[in-house]
Structure formats: structure tokens, C-alpha cells
Write a protein that holds these residues in place. Structure first.
Motif, PDB file in Angstrom:
ATOM      1  N   ASN A  61       5.904  88.399  91.034  1.00  0.00           N
ATOM      2  CA  ASN A  61       6.721  87.504  90.703  1.00  0.00           C
ATOM      3  C   ASN A  61       7.108  86.220  89.474  1.00  0.00           C
ATOM      4  O   ASN A  61       7.836  86.029  89.304  1.00  0.00           O
ATOM      5  N   SER A 103      15.985  89.844  93.519  1.00  0.00           N
ATOM      6  CA  SER A 103      16.022  88.260  93.751  1.00  0.00           C
ATOM      7  C   SER A 103      17.236  88.041  92.563  1.00  0.00           C
ATOM      8  O   SER A 103      17.139  86.559  92.040  1.00  0.00           O
ATOM      9  N   GLN A 129      19.249  87.938  96.404  1.00  0.00           N
ATOM     10  CA  GLN A 129      18.451  87.617  97.601  1.00  0.00           C
ATOM     11  C   GLN A 129      19.280  86.340  98.074  1.00  0.00           C
ATOM     12  O   GLN A 129      19.911  86.079  97.462  1.00  0.00           O
ATOM     13  N   ASN A 131      19.909  82.809 100.954  1.00  0.00           N
ATOM     14  CA  ASN A 131      18.819  81.924 101.501  1.00  0.00           C
ATOM     15  C   ASN A 131      20.026  82.111 103.236  1.00  0.00           C
ATOM     16  O   ASN A 131      21.264  81.058 102.891  1.00  0.00           O
ATOM     17  N   LYS A 138      15.591  76.096  98.982  1.00  0.00           N
ATOM     18  CA  LYS A 138      15.259  77.412  98.982  1.00  0.00           C
ATOM     19  C   LYS A 138      16.408  78.185  97.541  1.00  0.00           C
ATOM     20  O   LYS A 138      17.259  77.785  98.237  1.00  0.00           O
ATOM     21  N   SER A 166      15.032  88.334 101.978  1.00  0.00           N
ATOM     22  CA  SER A 166      15.647  86.803 101.767  1.00  0.00           C
ATOM     23  C   SER A 166      13.955  86.828 102.402  1.00  0.00           C
ATOM     24  O   SER A 166      12.818  87.303 102.178  1.00  0.00           O
ATOM     25  N   ILE A 167      13.803  85.278 102.288  1.00  0.00           N
ATOM     26  CA  ILE A 167      12.522  84.578 101.870  1.00  0.00           C
ATOM     27  C   ILE A 167      12.966  83.685 103.363  1.00  0.00           C
ATOM     28  O   ILE A 167      13.409  82.738 102.884  1.00  0.00           O
ATOM     29  N   GLN A 177      11.399  84.220 114.369  1.00  0.00           N
ATOM     30  CA  GLN A 177      11.116  84.991 113.084  1.00  0.00           C
ATOM     31  C   GLN A 177      12.140  86.075 112.972  1.00  0.00           C
ATOM     32  O   GLN A 177      12.665  86.148 111.907  1.00  0.00           O
ATOM     33  N   MET A 203      12.772  93.011 103.691  1.00  0.00           N
ATOM     34  CA  MET A 203      11.792  91.203 104.823  1.00  0.00           C
ATOM     35  C   MET A 203      11.140  92.000 105.153  1.00  0.00           C
ATOM     36  O   MET A 203      10.836  92.660 105.865  1.00  0.00           O
ATOM     37  N   MET A 205       6.964  89.502 105.236  1.00  0.00           N
ATOM     38  CA  MET A 205       5.855  89.313 104.349  1.00  0.00           C
ATOM     39  C   MET A 205       4.214  89.621 105.255  1.00  0.00           C
ATOM     40  O   MET A 205       4.453  90.355 106.560  1.00  0.00           O
ATOM     41  N   SER A 217      14.117  95.644 108.736  1.00  0.00           N
ATOM     42  CA  SER A 217      14.012  96.229 107.410  1.00  0.00           C
ATOM     43  C   SER A 217      13.025  97.505 106.907  1.00  0.00           C
ATOM     44  O   SER A 217      13.166  97.969 108.205  1.00  0.00           O
ATOM     45  N   ARG A 221       7.267  92.967 102.075  1.00  0.00           N
ATOM     46  CA  ARG A 221       5.935  92.942 100.868  1.00  0.00           C
ATOM     47  C   ARG A 221       4.789  91.518 101.340  1.00  0.00           C
ATOM     48  O   ARG A 221       4.781  90.791 101.488  1.00  0.00           O
TER      49      ARG A 221
END
Length: 230
Positions: A61, A103, A129, A131, A138, A166-167, A177, A203, A205, A217, A221
Motif C-alpha cells: 500500500n 488502484s 478501482q 467505488n 472512498k 473494490s473495497i 458482503q 476483491m 480480504m 473474485s 488480498r
């Protein structure tokens, strides 16, 4: 093998089991979901131990932190992914030192990465990335602007547009989710009709990887569940 090596190797094995179980549960083909180890704030030695345990993709990051680790790991062949926010003054170093960028959310950054990618290197693999929740706090291109940005980025000669990232808004409810990831999956399927080389959905985590795998996915990550809490 020291205690740190044992713990990281055990954690990676557990994560891989979760991935395999999710692939089976959601009728995904085996081994179609890749595992990226996210190593922000972790030492080069910890990254080395993860690679020794079979990790081939490292996500970072923070640029300077990543560059410092790369200097200590020049003897290891691994794919470096930049997954954090991108400032204009950081694009040259990112273009020169990374294999992937997840990103990219605006054309200005894509143009700089394209222009600054060294001529002797292969095209830089890029995910846009998105949103998906329209949160002002974000990063990410809006769903409404995604197609236009993708078309422009896809035409750049030193960038290979590979997919979307995406996050989503945090939730501990599996159905919420999955619904959030479904939005990106739908956008991905739609975009594939015009961008033929899209093959990556970045996508999922530690806390929501199963929901992400359920929605297509191709790379999760994972930081905490590999290296432990920061």
C-alpha cells in the motif's frame, strides 16, 4: 524453521484451505482464485518467509515501504502489486518497480503510469478501482464513469487493462458482503463486452474472502490472516 516461519506457513495453509473450500462451495473451478499476501507494515523478512511458504504475489500500500523491501528481496522472483492510493508524484516509481497496479481510479494517473513505464519492461497490468457504494470517503471511479475510463485506459500502449478492484463498505454479514461484491461482478461482466482482455476481479480480504469468491473474485488480498494483526 523458526517460530515466525512456522506461523506464517501455517496461516498461509489455512487461507489456502479457505479458498479451496469456497471454490467448492460456490461451484468455482479449482485453483481459479489466486492468493496475494498484503504486507504493509510488515518486514522484508516476514515477506521472505511468506514467499518461502509458496506466496508468489505481494501487495503493498505504501510506496517507500515497498521500495525498501524490494531492495532487500532482489534475490527472489515475485510479482509486486501496488494496491494503495496513488499520488501523481509517485507514479514514476510505481511504473518502474511494480508488475501490477490495482488502484487506478482516474485517467491522469493512468496516463502518467503509461508514459513512465520503462520501454524495456512489459506493459503494466492495471485494475481500475471502483467505488461501488458511492462513499465520498472512498477512492475509486464511480460506476457511471467506469465504462468511459476503461475505454481510455484500454487504449494506452504501455498498460494492460486486466480488471477491476473494490473495497466495499465493511460488514460482518455474509449476505451484505456478497451483495456488495455482486455489484462489481456485474460491472465486470458488462465491461468484458468491450474490453476483451479483462480477466481479473481483485476483491476479498481476510474478513470477507468467501463472499468475494462467491461473486467471482479471481484474487483475494490477505494481510491479517497471513501475518497476524498489526
Amino acid at each position: 524453521m523458526n517460530l515466525m516461519q512456522q506461523l506464517i506457513a501455517l496461516n498461509i495453509a489455512k487461507v489456502r484451505d479457505r479458498i479451496r473450500n469456497a471454490e467448492e462451495k460456490y461451484h468455482r473451478k479449482p485453483n481459479t482464485v489466486a492468493l496475494m499476501a498484503v504486507s504493509k507494515t510488515r518486514s522484508a523478512d516476514e515477506v521472505r518467509q511468506a514467499i518461502a511458504a509458496g506466496i508468489t504475489d505481494i501487495g503493498e500500500n505504501y510506496l517507500q515501504e515497498a521500495l525498501d523491501k524490494q531492495l532487500h528481496l532482489t534475490d527472489i522472483d515475485v510479482y509486486w502489486h501496488f494496491i494503495g492510493p496513488i499520488q501523481s508524484n509517485k507514479t514514476r516509481a510505481i511504473a518502474e518497480h511494480f508488475d501490477w497496479v490495482h488502484s487506478v481510479d482516474r485517467l491522469k494517473i493512468a496516463l502518467r503510469l503509461n508514459d513512465q513505464r520503462p520501454s524495456g519492461m512489459p506493459p503494466l497490468n492495471v485494475c481500475l478501482q471502483v467505488n461501488t457504494s458511492d462513499e465520498n470517503s472512498k477512492a475509486g471511479v464511480s460506476l457511471e464513469q467506469l465504462a468511459s475510463l476503461a475505454e481510455q485506459v484500454d487504449s494506452l500502449p504501455h498498460i494492460q487493462l486486466r480488471g477491476l478492484m473494490s473495497i466495499p463498505q465493511a460488514s460482518d454479514q455474509a449476505d451484505e458482503q456478497q451483495a456488495a461484491f455482486a455489484v462489481l461482478h456485474h460491472a465486470f461482466n458488462k465491461l468484458q463486452k468491450t474490453c476483451n482482455d479483462l480477466d481479473t476481479l481483485s476483491m476479498g480480504m481476510s474478513a470477507d474472502m468467501e463472499a468475494a469468491i462467491a461473486e467471482g473474485s479471481t484474487v483475494v488480498r490477505i494481510g491479517t490472516d497471513i501475518f497476524g494483526p498489526r
